[in-house]
Design a protein around this motif. Structure first.
Motif, PDB file in Angstrom:
ATOM      1  N   UNK A  46      15.311   1.964  17.943  1.00  0.00           N
ATOM      2  CA  UNK A  46      14.753   2.288  18.865  1.00  0.00           C
ATOM      3  C   UNK A  46      13.574   1.598  19.180  1.00  0.00           C
ATOM      4  N   UNK A  47      13.441   0.502  20.073  1.00  0.00           N
ATOM      5  CA  UNK A  47      12.302  -0.282  20.401  1.00  0.00           C
ATOM      6  C   UNK A  47      11.754  -0.701  18.917  1.00  0.00           C
ATOM      7  N   UNK A  48      10.530  -0.726  18.640  1.00  0.00           N
ATOM      8  CA  UNK A  48      10.064  -1.184  17.161  1.00  0.00           C
ATOM      9  C   UNK A  48      10.381  -0.347  15.939  1.00  0.00           C
ATOM     10  N   UNK A  77       0.950  -0.419  13.947  1.00  0.00           N
ATOM     11  CA  UNK A  77       1.960  -1.331  13.050  1.00  0.00           C
ATOM     12  C   UNK A  77       2.667  -2.124  14.122  1.00  0.00           C
ATOM     13  N   UNK A  78       3.068  -3.346  13.478  1.00  0.00           N
ATOM     14  CA  UNK A  78       4.165  -4.025  14.364  1.00  0.00           C
ATOM     15  C   UNK A  78       5.632  -3.418  14.348  1.00  0.00           C
ATOM     16  N   UNK A  79       6.093  -2.936  13.248  1.00  0.00           N
ATOM     17  CA  UNK A  79       7.345  -2.001  13.245  1.00  0.00           C
ATOM     18  C   UNK A  79       7.287  -0.902  12.134  1.00  0.00           C
ATOM     19  N   UNK A  80       7.929  -0.060  12.299  1.00  0.00           N
ATOM     20  CA  UNK A  80       8.013   1.192  11.706  1.00  0.00           C
ATOM     21  C   UNK A  80       9.590   1.501  11.290  1.00  0.00           C
ATOM     22  N   UNK A  81       9.796   1.835   9.875  1.00  0.00           N
ATOM     23  CA  UNK A  81      10.945   2.018   9.472  1.00  0.00           C
ATOM     24  C   UNK A  81      11.081   3.629   8.743  1.00  0.00           C
ATOM     25  N   UNK A  82      12.160   4.181   9.101  1.00  0.00           N
ATOM     26  CA  UNK A  82      12.393   5.313   8.675  1.00  0.00           C
ATOM     27  C   UNK A  82      13.320   5.356   7.397  1.00  0.00           C
ATOM     28  N   UNK A  83      12.864   5.548   6.222  1.00  0.00           N
ATOM     29  CA  UNK A  83      13.487   5.390   5.103  1.00  0.00           C
ATOM     30  C   UNK A  83      13.234   6.792   4.315  1.00  0.00           C
ATOM     31  N   UNK A  84      13.246   7.689   5.155  1.00  0.00           N
ATOM     32  CA  UNK A  84      13.009   9.198   4.533  1.00  0.00           C
ATOM     33  C   UNK A  84      14.050  10.171   4.486  1.00  0.00           C
ATOM     34  N   UNK A  85      15.244   9.628   4.450  1.00  0.00           N
ATOM     35  CA  UNK A  85      16.427  10.701   4.110  1.00  0.00           C
ATOM     36  C   UNK A  85      17.085  11.171   5.175  1.00  0.00           C
ATOM     37  N   UNK A  86      17.840  11.964   4.863  1.00  0.00           N
ATOM     38  CA  UNK A  86      18.837  12.541   5.958  1.00  0.00           C
ATOM     39  C   UNK A  86      18.093  13.464   6.598  1.00  0.00           C
ATOM     40  N   UNK A 117       0.918  -1.246   0.033  1.00  0.00           N
ATOM     41  CA  UNK A 117       0.121  -0.026   0.048  1.00  0.00           C
ATOM     42  C   UNK A 117       0.727   1.303  -0.072  1.00  0.00           C
ATOM     43  N   UNK A 118       0.572   2.087  -1.056  1.00  0.00           N
ATOM     44  CA  UNK A 118       1.140   3.509  -1.155  1.00  0.00           C
ATOM     45  C   UNK A 118       0.424   4.463  -0.618  1.00  0.00           C
ATOM     46  N   UNK A 119       0.884   5.359   0.045  1.00  0.00           N
ATOM     47  CA  UNK A 119      -0.090   6.569   0.593  1.00  0.00           C
ATOM     48  C   UNK A 119       0.763   7.790   0.383  1.00  0.00           C
ATOM     49  N   UNK A 120       0.410   8.338  -0.620  1.00  0.00           N
ATOM     50  CA  UNK A 120       1.046   9.688  -0.967  1.00  0.00           C
ATOM     51  C   UNK A 120       0.552  11.072  -0.469  1.00  0.00           C
ATOM     52  N   UNK A 121       1.533  12.028  -0.247  1.00  0.00           N
ATOM     53  CA  UNK A 121       0.713  13.336   0.292  1.00  0.00           C
ATOM     54  C   UNK A 121       0.219  13.218   1.736  1.00  0.00           C
ATOM     55  N   UNK A 122       0.971  12.401   2.546  1.00  0.00           N
ATOM     56  CA  UNK A 122       0.780  12.354   3.907  1.00  0.00           C
ATOM     57  C   UNK A 122       2.098  12.281   4.708  1.00  0.00           C
ATOM     58  N   UNK A 123       1.831  12.376   6.056  1.00  0.00           N
ATOM     59  CA  UNK A 123       3.363  12.240   6.648  1.00  0.00           C
ATOM     60  C   UNK A 123       2.724  11.679   8.233  1.00  0.00           C
ATOM     61  N   UNK A 124       3.729  11.017   8.800  1.00  0.00           N
ATOM     62  CA  UNK A 124       3.607  10.659  10.078  1.00  0.00           C
ATOM     63  C   UNK A 124       3.789  11.951  11.206  1.00  0.00           C
ATOM     64  N   UNK A 150       3.664   0.748  21.925  1.00  0.00           N
ATOM     65  CA  UNK A 150       2.872  -0.182  22.881  1.00  0.00           C
ATOM     66  C   UNK A 150       3.628  -1.451  23.192  1.00  0.00           C
ATOM     67  N   UNK A 151       2.791  -2.317  24.032  1.00  0.00           N
ATOM     68  CA  UNK A 151       3.408  -3.334  24.386  1.00  0.00           C
ATOM     69  C   UNK A 151       3.682  -4.464  23.093  1.00  0.00           C
ATOM     70  N   UNK A 152       2.660  -4.327  22.191  1.00  0.00           N
ATOM     71  CA  UNK A 152       2.722  -5.124  20.893  1.00  0.00           C
ATOM     72  C   UNK A 152       2.758  -4.399  19.509  1.00  0.00           C
ATOM     73  N   UNK A 153       3.008  -2.960  19.589  1.00  0.00           N
ATOM     74  CA  UNK A 153       3.038  -2.525  18.230  1.00  0.00           C
ATOM     75  C   UNK A 153       3.579  -0.995  18.486  1.00  0.00           C
ATOM     76  N   UNK A 154       3.185  -0.252  17.509  1.00  0.00           N
ATOM     77  CA  UNK A 154       3.451   1.257  17.330  1.00  0.00           C
ATOM     78  C   UNK A 154       2.382   1.813  16.843  1.00  0.00           C
ATOM     79  N   UNK A 155       1.857   2.729  17.635  1.00  0.00           N
ATOM     80  CA  UNK A 155       0.483   3.631  17.250  1.00  0.00           C
ATOM     81  C   UNK A 155       1.072   4.762  16.340  1.00  0.00           C
TER      82      UNK A 155
END
Length: 380
Positions: free
Chosen positions: A272-274, A146-155, A117-124, A130-135
């Motif tokens: 850092x954590x998840x 989500x279970x995990x979050x990855x920052x692949x958003x550049x410098x 799933x791609x979501x364009x024009x949006x940002x976290x 939490x104990x079992x994920x990342x809100x």
């Protein structure tokens, strides 16, 4: 974890490369991208050595990348009268395999869009573990976990800021800025670059963007506002010789411009954590020549470790960092700014001298190949 939900911030190169592997391993992937559509501009990027080729082969895209390769093009270094002072050889800038960044981005997007799933024009906007994920909350979309979050958003990573702390803690400004501008005017088929102390301007070549590097203290501007960036760029190049006045007139008429600092990321941990960082957000060094290769290899390793960990993201992140920390050490060294835009006439002459004496150039390229292959790839 084999069927876990993973959120990736950033739809450039690192994010879709990671998504390619995660989907193959059975993960559900969502990629959120701040820009309203895929960014297809930018400079050429390159791959060097056997390690990069191996990962592209395992991804199944090596042949497609080869079909899209531009082939390194020699660039003339000229004086104010247009006379050639030296030649920057294509093999120096183009590596073994050179491709336009936009073409690579499109290729990776087309490979992954049907399966994630791609979501364009949006940002976290926030991340709460939490104990079992990342809100996660977003500027526009509804909150999700989500279970995990990855920052692949550049410098200038938004995920790193939210999960690790302010950018100023991790990003070091190296004293120069660079810009890429798609010009409507044609400045000739032969790429040329011109220097005055602390400034470089380069134009020419088939459909290549104009390229600028200039010395500057930290600038305050909106990276998403083209008008501000054009104003800063034209101000920085005021009074420069050669064809620069005409080039800057074309810059003012251009639609798209990308201006950013030459910076280096210094961070003591990739997770850092998840939440985990990938590519330039973790080991970026602007114009260092290894960013794309590091991103693609890093994506291969991170996804492989997550798949092999059997649900233990702590172990996967630790092994990813162990493997990548040494490989990414090249991103801790070097500053492209003084090399591309030397601060004195003597510095410009010395830089040009390197390209006149090929044994020095060959030595630099050999060192680059060594760094690009300095990792033992696992087969996941």
């Amino acid at each position: 974890m084999s069927n876990g939900n993973i959120l990736i911030s950033g739809a450039g190169i690192a994010g879709p490369a990671l998504a390619h592997w995660l989907v193959r391993y059975g993960f559900h992937v969502t990629i959120v991208e701040k820009t309203p559509e895929l960014r297809l501009g930018g400079q050429t990027v390159d791959f060097k050595g056997e390690t990069h080729r191996t990962v592209l082969t395992r991804m199944g895209i090596l042949d497609e990348v080869r079909k899209l390769q531009t082939g390194g093009t020699d660039q003339l270094i000229v004086d104010a009268n247009g006379r050639t002072l030296a030649v920057l050889p294509g093999e120096f800038t183009g590596g073994d395999l050179e491709i336009k960044r936009g073409d690579l981005s499109r290729l990776l997007y087309e490979k992954t869009a049907p399966s994630c799933e791609y979501v364009f024009g949006d940002s976290i906007t926030s991340l709460t573990e939490t104990a079992d994920g990342v809100h996660a909350t977003f500027e526009r979309s509804a909150p999700r976990t989500f279970d995990l979050v990855v920052g692949a958003d550049g410098i200038h990573s938004n995920v790193r800021r939210l999960a690790f702390g302010p950018e100023s803690d991790y990003v070091r400004h190296l004293g120069h800025y660079y810009a890429l501008v798609d010009l409507d005017e044609d400045f000739g088929p032969v790429p040329m670059m011109y220097n005055e102390p602390g400034r470089l301007a380069a134009v020419g070549g088939p459909k290549a963007p104009a390229f600028f590097v200039f010395a500057s203290d930290r600038l305050d501007y909106d990276r998403y506002e083209a008008g501000q960036q054009k104003e800063l760029l034209t101000r920085a190049y005021a009074g420069m010789g050669w064809r620069v006045p005409a080039i800057m007139s074309a810059v003012r008429r251009a639609g798209d411009v990308y201006l950013d600092s030459i910076s280096q990321v210094r961070i003591d941990r990739y997770s850092s954590g998840r939440v985990v960082l990938l590519g330039d957000s973790a080991y970026g060094n602007t114009l260092g020549g290894f960013g794309t290769g590091l991103a693609v290899v890093g994506a291969y390793v991170l996804a492989g470790e997550l798949a092999a960990a059997g649900g233990d993201h702590h172990g996967a992140f630790a092994e990813y960092e162990r493997l990548l920390r040494g490989y990414a050490k090249i991103a801790k060294n070097g500053n492209a700014g003084p090399f591309l835009a030397p601060g004195t006439p003597a510095g410009i002459r010395m830089r040009n001298w390197i390209f006149k004496y090929r044994f020095l150039l060959a030595l630099m390229m050999k060192m680059g190949d060594k760094f690009a292959t300095d990792i033992d790839l696992k087969t996941y």
